[in-house]
Design a protein around this motif. Structure first.
Motif, PDB file in Angstrom:
ATOM      1  N   ASP A 152      15.917  -4.017  -4.864  1.00  0.00           N
ATOM      2  CA  ASP A 152      16.878  -3.268  -5.668  1.00  0.00           C
ATOM      3  C   ASP A 152      16.194  -2.183  -6.493  1.00  0.00           C
ATOM      4  O   ASP A 152      15.228  -2.426  -7.202  1.00  0.00           O
ATOM      5  N   GLY A 153      16.732  -0.947  -6.413  1.00  0.00           N
ATOM      6  CA  GLY A 153      16.295   0.139  -7.278  1.00  0.00           C
ATOM      7  C   GLY A 153      14.865   0.593  -7.073  1.00  0.00           C
ATOM      8  O   GLY A 153      14.226   1.077  -8.019  1.00  0.00           O
ATOM      9  N   PHE A 154      14.334   0.471  -5.881  1.00  0.00           N
ATOM     10  CA  PHE A 154      12.935   0.842  -5.628  1.00  0.00           C
ATOM     11  C   PHE A 154      12.743   2.361  -5.765  1.00  0.00           C
ATOM     12  O   PHE A 154      13.541   3.150  -5.251  1.00  0.00           O
ATOM     13  N   GLN A 155      11.678   2.768  -6.472  1.00  0.00           N
ATOM     14  CA  GLN A 155      11.357   4.173  -6.674  1.00  0.00           C
ATOM     15  C   GLN A 155       9.915   4.467  -6.272  1.00  0.00           C
ATOM     16  O   GLN A 155       9.036   3.600  -6.390  1.00  0.00           O
ATOM     17  N   TYR A 156       9.692   5.699  -5.827  1.00  0.00           N
ATOM     18  CA  TYR A 156       8.337   6.195  -5.549  1.00  0.00           C
ATOM     19  C   TYR A 156       8.223   7.567  -6.206  1.00  0.00           C
ATOM     20  O   TYR A 156       9.092   8.425  -6.032  1.00  0.00           O
ATOM     21  N   ILE A 157       7.159   7.772  -6.980  1.00  0.00           N
ATOM     22  CA  ILE A 157       7.003   8.990  -7.774  1.00  0.00           C
ATOM     23  C   ILE A 157       5.682   9.666  -7.410  1.00  0.00           C
ATOM     24  O   ILE A 157       4.647   9.002  -7.256  1.00  0.00           O
ATOM     25  N   PHE A 158       5.703  10.989  -7.280  1.00  0.00           N
ATOM     26  CA  PHE A 158       4.477  11.759  -7.081  1.00  0.00           C
ATOM     27  C   PHE A 158       4.713  13.175  -7.608  1.00  0.00           C
ATOM     28  O   PHE A 158       5.853  13.572  -7.885  1.00  0.00           O
ATOM     29  N   SER A 159       3.625  13.936  -7.747  1.00  0.00           N
ATOM     30  CA  SER A 159       3.728  15.286  -8.287  1.00  0.00           C
ATOM     31  C   SER A 159       2.944  16.269  -7.425  1.00  0.00           C
ATOM     32  O   SER A 159       1.858  15.954  -6.928  1.00  0.00           O
ATOM     33  N   THR A 160       3.504  17.466  -7.259  1.00  0.00           N
ATOM     34  CA  THR A 160       2.781  18.532  -6.574  1.00  0.00           C
ATOM     35  C   THR A 160       1.914  19.325  -7.535  1.00  0.00           C
ATOM     36  O   THR A 160       1.210  20.245  -7.117  1.00  0.00           O
ATOM     37  N   GLY A 161       2.003  18.984  -8.823  1.00  0.00           N
ATOM     38  CA  GLY A 161       1.172  19.634  -9.832  1.00  0.00           C
ATOM     39  C   GLY A 161       0.087  18.714 -10.341  1.00  0.00           C
ATOM     40  O   GLY A 161      -0.187  17.659  -9.755  1.00  0.00           O
ATOM     41  N   ARG A 186       0.830  -1.201   0.000  1.00  0.00           N
ATOM     42  CA  ARG A 186       0.000   0.000   0.000  1.00  0.00           C
ATOM     43  C   ARG A 186       0.867   1.254   0.000  1.00  0.00           C
ATOM     44  O   ARG A 186       1.887   1.321   0.683  1.00  0.00           O
ATOM     45  N   TYR A 187       0.466   2.234  -0.825  1.00  0.00           N
ATOM     46  CA  TYR A 187       1.090   3.549  -0.845  1.00  0.00           C
ATOM     47  C   TYR A 187       0.118   4.571  -0.261  1.00  0.00           C
ATOM     48  O   TYR A 187      -1.080   4.543  -0.574  1.00  0.00           O
ATOM     49  N   MET A 188       0.609   5.499   0.535  1.00  0.00           N
ATOM     50  CA  MET A 188      -0.225   6.566   1.102  1.00  0.00           C
ATOM     51  C   MET A 188       0.540   7.891   1.017  1.00  0.00           C
ATOM     52  O   MET A 188       1.432   8.134   1.844  1.00  0.00           O
ATOM     53  N   PRO A 189       0.266   8.756   0.019  1.00  0.00           N
ATOM     54  CA  PRO A 189      -0.718   8.614  -1.056  1.00  0.00           C
ATOM     55  C   PRO A 189      -0.260   7.598  -2.107  1.00  0.00           C
ATOM     56  O   PRO A 189       0.864   7.109  -2.049  1.00  0.00           O
ATOM     57  N   ASP A 190      -1.168   7.318  -3.050  1.00  0.00           N
ATOM     58  CA  ASP A 190      -0.875   6.327  -4.078  1.00  0.00           C
ATOM     59  C   ASP A 190       0.358   6.713  -4.887  1.00  0.00           C
ATOM     60  O   ASP A 190       0.685   7.891  -5.046  1.00  0.00           O
ATOM     61  N   SER A 191       1.036   5.706  -5.398  1.00  0.00           N
ATOM     62  CA  SER A 191       2.151   5.943  -6.297  1.00  0.00           C
ATOM     63  C   SER A 191       1.657   6.682  -7.535  1.00  0.00           C
ATOM     64  O   SER A 191       0.559   6.429  -8.025  1.00  0.00           O
TER      65      SER A 191
END
Length: 576
Positions: free
Chosen positions: A131-140, A47-52
């Motif tokens: 390995d190489g785990f990423q999490y991406i989000f945007s403020t726009g 689970r992601y909070m907020p979503d990925s």
């Protein structure tokens, strides 16, 4: 590009046998240990909070829940957030299953953030790394979707490596005067790491122009530490979203200042000095003794180490002033290995005169290659009253030798070939006796006998009996290569390399011509061409601050397969 293969002998028979074996069952049943098989699966996000890939993010905290207990390894160095933040966030584990990230200052508006955790997340029990785990989000209102891709390779040999850092810097965020210093001082705006084939892809990039670098980041600080690390850079800015594949060639800069890195005693009467770059004309002056008898100095093949041999000087240390022709570099005080210590310790074997040879048991010898004897100590003399005996089948011949005081490598050829003692370059021995017109007879058995005590080294040690037996190949075992090189007038270094990238032949070239290589052992070969900017007959690395790329290296596009009793003809017009 043209290649032709011509049969040399009608008697050639070629047989190719390929076998593939599959194992379908076993006679014994192997039971798993109690508790089941070992866990090799890294933790998974539940689970992601907020979503990925969430947009319009306005908060200050992120939680990522995993399916099992996790641990964090070197998170402060492994976690890279791009674009970079003014302050690193607070990171902690909640109940060992939830990764909690709290930002200390407000995030930029209309910005896509990528959190790359590197290898910092692992399961708690077995340490399996995510390995190489990423999490991406945007403020726009959207996620930036532009990318940059390409390939990184080493400039000198075109080899690739997994895990090379590729860094992007958004030039709009910095003053023009600060752009050159970015890789030294600033964490990149975006980054990724190469795959084993050198390929890379940086995603979720904001539109704009960027400086791009490849870096072998030895200390994992995401900055370029000159002299100790390899770097590659582009001469021009990269536009985000470009379809062009970016090629980066890495090199290690030549240090600006010559320094001695260390000086150690390797054994009795033997000191090695290591420098940060190739050296020549090094001078050593003893400071705590009046005289050092029988001094011998030998440089390593890359000229970045100096081996200093000398007879015993008494005392337990030797203080030396190290200088070049124009200035003093350093003072080295080395604790010596005494003769008594060398004799009683495991290192005592080094005090004994040991001889090795290029003759390998069970392998046939190339008729044009000399027999080489390699000694662990420089030789001082030999017994002129006795002779070495070289025997071909039933014919016996004597060999007379003379020894120069600085050598520890001996080349031996029969009959008209002079026997020479060559000053050793430690591993890369230049054979001055080899010519096409001289050599052993083909398909013959030879034996070489060297009586005990024949050689004496600078420490007074003598050799044990040396007996060598070998047989030469038939001439038709070998193949030949005829290469027609088409290049404009210039300065080049042409190399023929074997399958292990060992240089077999090297030529200095000024323009196109035909080269002939004979007595080549069957196998795969490469042709390499160094395009020199200055005609010094060697490859020169680049310099980042001086905006100098390394000298260009190109390879023939495919392996050259040399077969027994065949002539191979190739024509090459390099593109660069």
């Amino acid at each position: 590009m043209l290649m032709r293969l011509r049969k040399k002998s009608a008697s050639l028979r070629s047989t190719c046998i390929t076998s593939i074996l599959f194992l379908f069952h076993s006679c014994a049943t192997i039971m798993a240990p109690n508790g089941g098989p070992k866990d090799t699966t890294p933790p998974k996000v539940v689970r992601y909070m907020p979503d990925s890939a969430a947009t319009n993010y306005k908060g200050s905290e992120i939680n990522i829940a995993f399916n099992e207990y996790i641990q964090l390894k070197d998170i402060n160095n492994q976690l890279i957030i791009s674009p970079p933040l003014e302050e690193q966030p607070d990171i902690k584990l909640l109940k060992y299953k939830v990764l909690n990230i709290q930002f200390k200052k407000p995030l930029k508006e209309n910005t896509t953030y990528t959190l790359n955790f590197g290898n910092s997340i692992a399961d708690y029990n077995e340490g399996n790394v995510l390995d190489g785990f990423q999490y991406i989000f945007s403020t726009g209102s959207f996620i930036d979707s532009l990318k940059v891709s390409g390939k990184v390779q080493y400039a000198y040999d075109h080899k690739t490596e997994k895990g090379i850092l590729v860094m992007l810097y958004d030039v709009s965020q910095y003053d023009a005067s600060a752009l050159d210093s970015l890789p030294y001082k600033v964490i990149p705006s975006y980054f990724t790491k190469t795959k084993p084939d050198g390929s890379f892809r940086i995603t979720n990039i904001h539109e704009g122009k960027y400086k791009i670098f490849a870096l072998k980041d030895i200390n994992n600080n995401y900055k370029y530490d000159a002299e100790s690390e390899f770097i590659g850079f582009s001469d021009s800015l990269v536009t985000a979203g470009t379809k062009q594949e970016i090629a980066l060639e890495m090199f290690k800069e030549t240090p600006k200042k010559l320094r001695m890195l260390k000086a150690d005693a390797l054994g009795y009467g033997h000191i090695v000095m290591v420098f940060n770059q190739p050296v020549e004309n090094i001078h050593l002056k003893p400071l705590n003794v009046s005289k050092v008898p029988t001094e011998i100095m030998e440089y390593s093949p890359k000229m970045d180490s100096l081996h200093y041999w000398f007879e015993g000087v008494g005392g337990d240390s030797l203080k030396l002033q190290v200088s070049t022709d124009d200035k003093i570099l350093d003072t080295a005080e080395v604790r010596l290995v005494t003769k008594e210590q060398a004799t009683k310790s495991p290192k005592g074997e080094k005090l004994k005169l040991v001889c090795k040879t290029n003759i390998l048991p069970g392998q046939l010898q190339n008729p044009i290659d000399p027999v080489r004897l390699f000694f662990n100590h420089p030789l001082k003399g030999l017994e002129k009253e006795r002779n070495l005996i070289l025997k071909e089948d039933t014919a016996r011949q004597k060999i007379d030798l003379s020894v120069s005081p600085h050598g520890d490598t001996l080349s031996i050829m029969p009959m008209k070939i002079s026997v020479q003692l060559i000053k050793n370059k430690l591993t890369d021995v230049v054979d001055t006796t080899k010519t096409a017109s001289f050599g052993f007879s083909e398909d013959k058995n030879y034996s070489l006998f060297i009586p005990p005590g024949y050689f004496t080294d600078i420490f007074g040690q003598k050799n044990d009996t040396i007996k060598l037996g070998f047989k030469t190949h038939e001439q038709k075992y070998y193949g030949t290569l005829k290469l027609k090189l088409n290049v404009p007038q210039g300065a080049y270094v042409l190399q023929l390399l074997d399958s292990k990238d060992v240089v077999v032949k090297e030529e200095q070239v000024m323009d196109g011509k035909t080269f002939f290589y004979d007595y080549l052992t069957p196998g795969n070969y490469k042709i390499k061409l160094i395009i020199e900017k200055k005609p010094d007959h060697q490859w020169t690395p680049g310099n980042y601050l001086e905006k100098k790329q390394p000298e260009k290296v190109v390879f023939y596009s495919q392996p050259l397969i040399i077969r027994s009793d065949w002539d191979l003809e190739a024509e090459w017009k390099p593109e660069y």
